[in-house]
Design a protein around this motif. Structure first.
Motif, mmCIF file in Angstrom:
data_model
loop_
_atom_site.group_PDB
_atom_site.id
_atom_site.type_symbol
_atom_site.label_atom_id
_atom_site.label_comp_id
_atom_site.label_asym_id
_atom_site.label_seq_id
_atom_site.Cartn_x
_atom_site.Cartn_y
_atom_site.Cartn_z
ATOM 1 N N MET A 253 0.815 -1.206 0.000
ATOM 2 C CA MET A 253 0.000 0.000 0.000
ATOM 3 C C MET A 253 0.853 1.261 0.000
ATOM 4 S SD MET A 253 -3.430 -0.262 2.314
ATOM 5 C CE MET A 253 -4.075 1.230 1.539
ATOM 6 N N ALA A 254 1.979 1.227 0.701
ATOM 7 C CA ALA A 254 2.835 2.409 0.812
ATOM 8 C C ALA A 254 3.274 2.905 -0.558
ATOM 9 C CB ALA A 254 4.051 2.103 1.678
ATOM 10 N N GLU A 255 3.566 1.993 -1.460
ATOM 11 C CA GLU A 255 3.985 2.401 -2.794
ATOM 12 C C GLU A 255 2.832 3.076 -3.532
ATOM 13 O OE1 GLU A 255 6.464 2.922 -6.158
ATOM 14 O OE2 GLU A 255 6.737 2.780 -3.981
ATOM 15 N N ALA A 256 1.622 2.563 -3.367
ATOM 16 C CA ALA A 256 0.458 3.195 -3.984
ATOM 17 C C ALA A 256 0.202 4.568 -3.368
ATOM 18 C CB ALA A 256 -0.771 2.303 -3.813
ATOM 19 N N VAL A 257 0.405 4.679 -2.072
ATOM 20 C CA VAL A 257 0.251 5.960 -1.386
ATOM 21 C C VAL A 257 1.257 6.967 -1.934
ATOM 22 C CG1 VAL A 257 0.578 7.123 0.850
ATOM 23 C CG2 VAL A 257 -0.768 5.010 0.707
ATOM 24 N N ARG A 258 2.491 6.535 -2.097
ATOM 25 C CA ARG A 258 3.523 7.419 -2.641
ATOM 26 C C ARG A 258 3.147 7.918 -4.034
ATOM 27 N NH1 ARG A 258 7.641 7.412 -6.090
ATOM 28 N NH2 ARG A 258 7.265 5.241 -6.723
ATOM 29 N N LYS A 259 2.659 7.024 -4.860
ATOM 30 C CA LYS A 259 2.346 7.366 -6.246
ATOM 31 C C LYS A 259 1.156 8.315 -6.362
ATOM 32 C CE LYS A 259 4.152 3.159 -8.414
ATOM 33 N NZ LYS A 259 3.794 1.904 -9.142
ATOM 34 N N THR A 260 0.277 8.311 -5.384
ATOM 35 C CA THR A 260 -0.934 9.140 -5.477
ATOM 36 C C THR A 260 -0.800 10.474 -4.735
ATOM 37 O OG1 THR A 260 -1.880 7.895 -3.608
ATOM 38 C CG2 THR A 260 -2.510 7.201 -5.841
ATOM 39 N N ASP A 266 -0.092 17.005 -0.718
ATOM 40 C CA ASP A 266 -1.344 16.497 -0.166
ATOM 41 C C ASP A 266 -1.829 15.282 -0.944
ATOM 42 O OD1 ASP A 266 -1.756 18.547 -2.304
ATOM 43 O OD2 ASP A 266 -3.815 17.837 -2.131
ATOM 44 N N TRP A 267 -2.860 14.661 -0.391
ATOM 45 C CA TRP A 267 -3.607 13.630 -1.092
ATOM 46 C C TRP A 267 -5.033 14.140 -1.250
ATOM 47 C CZ3 TRP A 267 0.475 12.544 1.977
ATOM 48 C CH2 TRP A 267 1.409 11.609 1.524
ATOM 49 N N ARG A 268 -5.672 13.747 -2.318
ATOM 50 C CA ARG A 268 -7.015 14.224 -2.621
ATOM 51 C C ARG A 268 -8.053 13.185 -2.225
ATOM 52 N NH1 ARG A 268 -5.693 18.328 -6.483
ATOM 53 N NH2 ARG A 268 -3.951 19.369 -5.423
ATOM 54 N N THR A 269 -9.289 13.616 -2.254
ATOM 55 C CA THR A 269 -10.383 12.747 -1.839
ATOM 56 C C THR A 269 -10.603 11.585 -2.812
ATOM 57 O OG1 THR A 269 -12.693 12.738 -1.095
ATOM 58 C CG2 THR A 269 -12.166 14.153 -2.962
ATOM 59 N N SER A 270 -10.193 11.773 -4.065
ATOM 60 C CA SER A 270 -10.172 10.683 -5.035
ATOM 61 C C SER A 270 -8.721 10.462 -5.448
ATOM 62 C CB SER A 270 -11.019 11.016 -6.268
ATOM 63 O OG SER A 270 -10.919 9.979 -7.237
ATOM 64 N N LEU A 271 -8.184 9.308 -5.147
ATOM 65 C CA LEU A 271 -6.746 9.104 -5.328
ATOM 66 C C LEU A 271 -6.322 9.046 -6.793
ATOM 67 C CD1 LEU A 271 -5.988 6.544 -2.472
ATOM 68 C CD2 LEU A 271 -5.592 9.015 -2.484
ATOM 69 N N LEU A 272 -7.182 8.558 -7.672
ATOM 70 C CA LEU A 272 -6.821 8.439 -9.080
ATOM 71 C C LEU A 272 -7.421 9.524 -9.963
ATOM 72 C CD1 LEU A 272 -6.889 4.566 -9.740
ATOM 73 C CD2 LEU A 272 -5.059 6.002 -8.814
ATOM 74 N N ALA A 286 -3.414 13.122 6.497
ATOM 75 C CA ALA A 286 -2.823 12.869 7.815
ATOM 76 C C ALA A 286 -2.624 11.381 8.057
ATOM 77 C CB ALA A 286 -3.705 13.474 8.900
ATOM 78 N N PHE A 287 -3.604 10.576 7.670
ATOM 79 C CA PHE A 287 -3.439 9.130 7.820
ATOM 80 C C PHE A 287 -2.270 8.625 6.973
ATOM 81 C CE2 PHE A 287 -8.108 8.589 9.116
ATOM 82 C CZ PHE A 287 -7.793 8.353 10.444
ATOM 83 N N MET A 288 -2.126 9.165 5.766
ATOM 84 C CA MET A 288 -1.021 8.744 4.900
ATOM 85 C C MET A 288 0.320 9.124 5.515
ATOM 86 S SD MET A 288 -2.851 7.257 2.710
ATOM 87 C CE MET A 288 -4.051 7.239 1.368
ATOM 88 N N CYS A 289 0.415 10.335 6.035
ATOM 89 C CA CYS A 289 1.666 10.775 6.676
ATOM 90 C C CYS A 289 1.989 9.921 7.901
ATOM 91 C CB CYS A 289 1.571 12.243 7.065
ATOM 92 S SG CYS A 289 1.729 13.390 5.679
ATOM 93 N N ARG A 304 15.407 6.945 1.484
ATOM 94 C CA ARG A 304 15.672 7.737 0.288
ATOM 95 C C ARG A 304 14.403 7.982 -0.530
ATOM 96 N NH1 ARG A 304 20.250 6.104 -4.254
ATOM 97 N NH2 ARG A 304 19.983 7.946 -5.605
ATOM 98 N N THR A 305 13.521 7.011 -0.538
ATOM 99 C CA THR A 305 12.306 7.106 -1.342
ATOM 100 C C THR A 305 11.174 7.808 -0.603
ATOM 101 O OG1 THR A 305 12.886 5.056 -2.488
ATOM 102 C CG2 THR A 305 10.581 5.756 -2.608
ATOM 103 N N TYR A 306 11.029 7.515 0.677
ATOM 104 C CA TYR A 306 9.817 7.936 1.383
ATOM 105 C C TYR A 306 9.990 9.160 2.277
ATOM 106 C CZ TYR A 306 7.331 3.856 -0.299
ATOM 107 O OH TYR A 306 6.716 2.947 -1.107
ATOM 108 N N LYS A 307 11.218 9.492 2.643
ATOM 109 C CA LYS A 307 11.389 10.689 3.466
ATOM 110 C C LYS A 307 10.894 11.952 2.752
ATOM 111 C CE LYS A 307 14.644 13.388 6.227
ATOM 112 N NZ LYS A 307 16.069 13.627 6.572
ATOM 113 N N PRO A 308 11.202 12.139 1.459
ATOM 114 C CA PRO A 308 10.664 13.315 0.762
ATOM 115 C C PRO A 308 9.139 13.331 0.712
ATOM 116 C CG PRO A 308 12.474 12.336 -0.476
ATOM 117 C CD PRO A 308 12.131 11.372 0.610
ATOM 118 N N VAL A 309 8.531 12.162 0.617
ATOM 119 C CA VAL A 309 7.066 12.071 0.617
ATOM 120 C C VAL A 309 6.515 12.580 1.944
ATOM 121 C CG1 VAL A 309 5.091 10.490 0.459
ATOM 122 C CG2 VAL A 309 7.111 10.114 -0.977
#
Length: 365
Positions: A253-260, A266-272, A286-289, A304-309
């Motif tokens: 799931m984390a990879e999908a979270v990163r991509k969206t 921020d993340w939006r109410t519709s991820l795609l 907030a839940f994603m963070c 290296r990948t997720y700290k910037p996210v």
């Protein structure tokens, strides 16, 4: 004269939205903004229309207990304790409904802190009864009974499983673990999309498509699942075989979270279909963070990948905190994507923010 007045009003408006809080990854800055958000919510709790034992408040209380534990802010504990005492530490009314055991998460944390068995007994009795008398209804949101008695929607994977994981660890009774594993895996099999590593909110949403033709993956619905996983894993013993299942799902799931994640962090109410809802949705964000910070701290996610996210996400969240501590851009109670403005707030979003702040605080050395 008219031009001067317009400029004055503009400057006043800007000052109302001036950012008082720093998003720097420093403990002092994290504490300042989290204390302010917690204080604002406590001071405005009397205006909340949800029942004090509702899931909405259950998510708030879990964030409050975590922030109290991490920061030493006893006001957060006092807030939850006052509510628990008022309602005799009971769960809400519907025995099988995942939402109505959510407050048990915070009450378990209160028990862990204070050792008062009155805080534990009601949630233990509720969970034990459900686990030993599991519902035989189909795990479908479209079923009249299954919609209430089974974990038939994505949000349920935050509400109830951490309770069962904690009680298994505290008692050693397999009945809690077996029930949680069985119910959780059936929900995953029903709602998890292998291609996108995201969850449909419920079986009614599977055929739905957004304006851009994309599948409908609701931001907060996936936020519930992503944030629930650390709460489950942390509540299971290190040598518990079940941990691997939840860890593997979390990493996917984390990879999908990163991509969206959007460009602004921020993340939006519709991820795609983020362009159809051109503003943050901060209960989701907030839940994603929270999940990403937890994954980094526990070394399940590459720095290296997720700290910037995480850095971008936290900056976006802090930007949405008003100068008085009110957190904005929180979608109202719902089951599908819907936009919410800067002044829109609700208790579960505050709980999510405090979880994120708590985990970030622990991550920073």
């Amino acid at each position: 004269m008219k031009k001067i007045l317009v400029l004055f009003l503009f400057s006043v408006g800007c000052s109302l939205y001036a950012q008082q809080f720093s998003a720097d990854m420093k403990k002092t800055d994290i504490m300042k903004v989290c204390d302010a958000v917690a204080k604002w919510q406590i001071n405005h709790q009397k205006e909340v229309k949800h029942h004090p034992l509702d899931w909405t408040n259950g998510a708030l209380y879990r964030g409050m207990t975590e922030w109290g534990k991490v920061s030493g802010n006893e006001t957060c504990y006092d807030f939850v304790r006052e509510i628990g005492e008022k309602y005799n530490w009971n769960m809400w009314d519907r025995v099988y409904h995942a939402d109505d055991i959510c407050v048990g998460q915070a009450f378990i944390e209160m028990y862990r802190k204070l050792g008062d068995k009155r805080m534990l007994q009601p949630v233990m009795e509720r969970a034990y009864y459900v686990a030993t008398h599991p519902s035989k209804a189909p795990l479908l949101k479209t079923d009249a009974v299954g919609t209430l008695e089974r974990w038939s929607w994505a949000d349920a994977l935050f509400m109830a499983p951490p309770v069962y994981a904690a009680l298994y660890t505290m008692t050693g009774d397999d009945v809690y673990l077996n029930y949680m594993n069985s119910e959780y895996k059936e929900c995953v099999d029903s709602l998890y999309d292998e291609e996108y590593s995201l969850f449909y909110r419920d079986n009614k949403r599977i055929p739905m498509r957004e304006k851009n033709g994309a599948k409908q993956f609701w931001g907060r619905g996936n936020g519930w699942v992503f944030a629930g996983l650390p709460l489950i894993i942390d509540n299971l013993p290190i040598d518990c075989d079940s941990r691997n299942y939840y860890i593997q799902l979390f990493v996917k799931m984390a990879e999908a979270v990163r991509k969206t994640q959007c460009e602004g962090g921020d993340w939006r109410t519709s991820l795609l279909d983020p362009d159809s809802y051109d503003m943050p949705e901060n209960s989701c964000s907030a839940f994603m963070c929270y999940g990403i910070a937890w994954g980094l701290r526990n070394e399940y996610l590459a720095k290296r990948t997720y700290k910037p996210v995480l850095e971008k996400g936290w900056k976006s969240l802090v930007k949405a905190v008003h100068t008085d501590g009110k957190l904005g851009y929180i979608q109202p109670v719902g089951a599908a994507p819907k936009a919410a403005g800067r002044d829109a707030t609700d208790v579960y979003g505050v709980g999510a923010f405090l979880l994120a702040g708590s985990e970030l605080y622990k991550l920073i050395k």
